[in-house]
Enzyme design. Structure first.
Site, short mmCIF file in Angstrom:
data_model
loop_
_atom_site.label_atom_id
_atom_site.label_comp_id
_atom_site.label_asym_id
_atom_site.label_seq_id
_atom_site.Cartn_x
_atom_site.Cartn_y
_atom_site.Cartn_z
N ASP A 133 -2.57 -4.74 -4.38
CA ASP A 133 -1.09 -4.65 -3.97
C ASP A 133 -0.29 -5.86 -4.41
OD1 ASP A 133 -3.19 -6.45 -2.90
OD2 ASP A 133 -1.58 -6.80 -1.27
N GLU A 134 1.00 -5.64 -4.58
CA GLU A 134 1.66 -6.71 -4.99
C GLU A 134 1.67 -7.29 -6.39
OE1 GLU A 134 3.40 -8.27 -0.44
OE2 GLU A 134 1.61 -9.38 -1.39
#
Lengths: 671, 671
Positions: A310-311
């Site tokens: 993620d991210e």
């Protein structure tokens, strides 16, 4: 679901407290009489032999000992066929719990004893959790009302994710949460083991990971095995997560060559998304990950392996000319294309070691192998899309415990709700369940239990019970009892409240602080007035203020709201008593605060609480005298309540809600 | 002792909470300014190197982290000379703490840092305990007001005896009590390891002791070593007790040949004195004891070894003709002469293994070697006599925690008081100190902490602080703070209160029960209305009723008594508020009790509490209107209070005391 209410009514008539079952079973029929629970209690297994089941029966007896105070000196039945509680499984169980196995069970309680049967040991474990919840004090001691239960889970993946990176969680925290998870039939512990702020597992292959990335706070491999064994005995799978290629700053002090930007690096101390991520273009990165994942795949027996994903914001990739050029040459956009390339490489490694890859939403891509499981944090549309794309998926959006939303909010989120409701049966079958997430920017070992529990139990019901179990009032009634009983699992969400308040008050008599704290709710991450915007937080800022002691949801205020809604005579008396306490509290609070830094920021809050008490009393007086208020007064108070409702000192004064309910009903009456 | 009050006054003026020091130091002088305690806190040793001291400094930092909530990531000073807290000892310490070593210390706190110096590591440990108590929330965070302290103990033997036989105490209970003991400078853990109801240590030489005498509840030798090491690091000696020749029923199921009467035997389940004791006439008894004591003398490093020796009634010896004849032949009366013979034989064995024998009062006899140490439980006359007879002695009479007397009672007992005040200086020097005793007929692992703490801290002050430290009001003020801070040692005297009440209420909202419990005090063993006379208790009866949850002393009632004595305007307001709560409580309590066996016995008690509230409100109303009560009303209420003051359900309604104070002062005024 009519049965449960019948049972409660019967139990009430028989002068016993009602059991608080959570999650509610699929089918439940009361019978005549009751089974007494006393010091003669024994348990034994009458079906296939299984060491996990035997251990569970002894643990069940010990649990009953704790929750009743009855000494259990010899709980193991000499003759299992004469045990108070007889458990029988069809087959010796698998060594480890696995996704999708049969967790159904059947439980029959009569005055002569309890009979539990299940296909697997994990099913029997769920039945034992139900049996323990059925025990209540009755007319002549502890008892279980006679009942027939048939039960099975709605979803096979029912998890809790715990972030142990942003704040260190000693092994005791993990173990007691596993105990609590078992009581509400959760079966997946997702262990978020690395992030920018800490690398928390011993690697023998790459020891600088823990040596330079953890401040000395990491689990040894022996401790990891201890956790896995503890979870196994409770029918809980342990899914490790090593978040890559982003959220990896803590890897870099020891191994800067993994990074996309030059070092040296330090462990992350602030929150948010860091630019430095792994370099996906160098073969040495994959050689490292191959060796590391190989080591961890061996340590963790579960078939699923979470790689995060993620991210990744792409800044570091764009800044590094070699990486940017690699991306251009391979026609990969930054960051998505490059991350997909990375994921494909990692997926091969994970597969090579016999594991199935799990990742957050961001890993979804047409090129991702269908076997990969998607954990959706972005929304249930993302979940539905992943399932439509052929992936199995679990929902975490709507279950972020660190947002400190009310239990009712989480309870209202269904893994098959929203866009997922439009899926075909085949697609819907790919929705495996859900996981609540506990990110720990604003929780440490002392406070994390109160951020997870009791709300986690309501989410556990959503994952287990039939879709139509949605009565919020019933949920809260039972949740309150479950919350109290959790004390006996060692969970400290209630036990740590008083010591934290005592600390704030310098160990002096702290009743005025307690009155204030009981009327407040802590703000979480996310949402308006969120904690992240209130002050500069890092992992080194102590979590020792009122916001840390205060609970996400005020039990007291919930009762007052109910009273303000019903407003019967006893309700009004209860409200009056509480308003008097609030009205009188500020004088005492200010005296306490005169000597104490930590209370200084709470002075306006305390004044507001007393003002709420005064307003509430005035409304009650006017109501009692049937005296219409002036529109001016009403509108002035409404404005004042709106002001008071705004967060201060990172908490909200929940006390405003019952006062507003009263005022609004008054205003409606006055029109 | 004037200094402490000066300091508190100054600290108050500087807007910081006052520290609660317990035991009070010998000398204490406030200085200018304060030392801030924040995340930069470090500790280091600047004198002789000692591993125990280094460990203690890290533990101190961790303690501070817990009691402040401040993360202590790197508390070990890179350069000890620049540490926030610098500790220096004159010499590398002994491996184990020993009786009579120099425990004095000096502590100087300035805005620049804290300097602790001591002759020994055990002295430094006492100074660290003081330093931790000095930390309070102040005007801008946690702080220590500048101070100079010189301190040393009054007595070298300051102990707690814990009975782990009558109810089993898992090792966690022992460890957390050692932590708490260290905070109040206690230095002897007297471990009562065997009694009629259980033999609690693994013997490798005689395994049937634990196998047949413990219900499986015993400490392995590894666990014993763990406890000794844990205590050693905290400067606490571990003195084992194996009570012989009486209190030995649990030895006999495995080794019936030791007994004076024929077997077979079962573990004792009821309380009181058992007739079967060891046979003191057979050589095989001494061969057994020689081998057993040899094994245990090796396991326990302390120089002192406790052989009990109490409560032998002689019945079994008289019944056994061979024993009776042996006594006649040797001109020994039964039981005293025969027991002295036994003690002399045992003393030789204890001495042979390099230990000094300790025993209860009953072992005193002209033929007992002078080296034996006497523990007096019968009274301070017995203590004085033992010292006059040339024995060293410790006082336990007056310090029986299981009697559940008020802290003020124990605080008023001085080891050198009563007959001991008449001793010559040489004789008085033989009084080594004292030990509080926690006998566990009516306490188990869940309740024992609340029976020991916080009252133990007041006794610890009696053992440490100068003789003239006797201000009861100051003691209670500080005790209340110490009690709250004990939470951070893991002691559960406060934490277990709410769960026990929740259990009693079937996990339903339990506010009315809490109100009742807060106004009650548990009855102990001994004294009028003692618990032993209330019902038939055995080791198998659950300790899960209100009497088990209720505390020995009600903090709430103590505050109300103070208010009723002073009766200023705020005091009267406080009393009125509490009386209103009590007056309104019974209606709610009875509703809760309608469903619950455990609450049924409390119904009359609850009615009495509400009646007290009503009487109290009437007195306050009359006072407010300056309206003299009728003599008839006064005498009727006085009679009613006398009735209510009588114990019910094994608790006393402490709430009667402030009401009676008010009524009496009213009656005095009315005359």
């Amino acid at each position: 679901m009519r049965h449960i209410f019948v049972l409660i009514a019967l139990a009430g008539a028989a002068h016993a407290a009602s059991p608080a079952l959570m999650p509610l079973p699929v089918k439940m029929e009361p019978g005549p009489g009751k089974l007494a629970i006393d010091g003669s209690f024994t348990a034994g297994s009458t079906g296939a032999a299984d060491a996990r089941l035997e251990a569970a029966l002894l643990r069940c007896a010990a649990d009953i000992g704790r929750q009743t105070g009855i000494p259990m000196l010899h709980p193991q039945a000499a003759d299992p066929a004469r045990a108070t509680l007889q458990a029988s499984i069809s087959q010796a169980g698998a060594e480890y719990p696995t996704l999708g196995e049969d967790e159904s069970y059947r439980l029959d309680v009569t005055p002569d004893g309890a009979r539990l049967s299940a296909a697997t040991v994990d099913g029997a474990l769920r039945g034992l959790a139900t049996f323990e919840q059925l025990i209540v004090p009755g007319a002549d001691g502890f008892q279980v009302a006679a009942v027939h239960i048939e039960d099975r889970p709605r979803f096979p993946w029912r998890g809790l994710m715990l972030d142990v990176s942003r704040h260190w969680m000693p092994i005791d925290v993990v173990l007691r949460n596993l105990d609590a998870m078992a009581t509400v039939k959760l079966n997946v512990f997702h262990w978020h083991l690395s992030d920018d702020q800490g690398f928390r597992v011993e690697s023998k292959r790459f020891p600088k990971l823990q040596e330079m990335g953890s401040d000395g706070h990491y689990y040894t491999q022996d401790q990891v095995r201890q956790v896995i064994e503890y979870a196994r005995l409770r029918g809980i799978r342990v899914v490790p997560e090593f978040d890559i290629p982003g959220h990896t700053v803590s890897w870099f002090p020891g191994y800067p060559e993994l990074a996309s930007v030059p070092g040296p690096f330090e462990i992350g101390r602030h929150w948010g998304i860091y630019d430095p991520v792994m370099d996906p273009t160098r073969e040495s990165t994959y050689r490292f990950l191959d060796a590391f994942i190989g080591e961890m795949a061996h340590l963790f027996p579960d078939s699923y392996f979470h790689i995060g994903g993620d991210e990744v914001n792409g800044k570091a990739w764009r800044q590094n000319e070699a990486i940017a050029q690699f991306a251009r040459e391979h026609h990969l956009d930054i960051p998505n294309g490059l991350q997909t390339y990375f994921n494909q490489r990692v997926e091969k490694i994970v597969e090579k070691y016999g594991k199935i890859m799990v990742g957050w939403d961001e890993i979804v891509n047409p090129d991702l192998p269908a076997a990969a499981v998607i954990q959706s944090w972005r929304g249930n549309a993302a979940l539905a899309k992943a399932a439509a794309d052929g992936h199995r998926a679990i929902l975490s959006w709507g279950y972020y415990l660190d947002h400190l939303s009310p239990a009712s909010y989480h309870y209202g989120i269904d893994p098959l709700g929203g866009p997922a409701a439009q899926l075909s049966p085949d697609e819907a079958a790919r929705i495996l369940g859900g996981e609540a997430c506990m990110w720990d920017e604003y929780a440490d070992a002392e406070t994390v239990d109160s951020r997870i529990w009791p709300r986690m139990a309501a989410i556990a019901e959503r994952f287990w019970s039939p879709k139509d179990v949605t009565d919020v009032a019933s949920m809260y009634d039972r949740l309150e009892q479950v919350s109290r009983r959790l004390d006996f699992t060692g969970i400290r969400h209630r036990a740590d409240y008083a010591p934290m308040l005592a600390r704030l008050a310098g160990e002096r008599p702290d009743a005025p602080l307690r009155t204030l704290a009981d009327a407040c709710e802590a703000l979480g991450l996310g949402g308006p007035g969120s904690r992240s915007r209130a002050r500069v937080y890092t992992s080194l800022v102590p979590l020792n203020r009122l916001v840390d002691a205060a609970r996400p949801e005020s039990e007291l205020v919930r009762h007052l709201e109910a009273a303000a809604t019903r407003h019967s005579a006893p309700d009004l008396a209860l409200l009056r008593e509480q308003f008097q306490i609030w009205a009188a509290n500020d004088t005492r609070f200010q005296k306490l605060a005169d000597e104490d830094y930590f209370l200084d920021e709470l002075r306006p809050l305390s004044r507001d609480l007393s003002e709420l008490g005064t307003i509430g009393l005035k409304v009650l007086d006017d109501l009692a005298q049937n005296q219409p208020p002036s529109p001016d007064w009403l509108s002035a108070q409404t404005a004042e309540l709106a002001r008071i409702a705004k967060p201060q000192a990172e908490v909200r004064l929940a006390a405003v809600r019952p006062v507003k309910l009263l005022l609004d009903s008054f205003a409606a009456g006055a029109k």
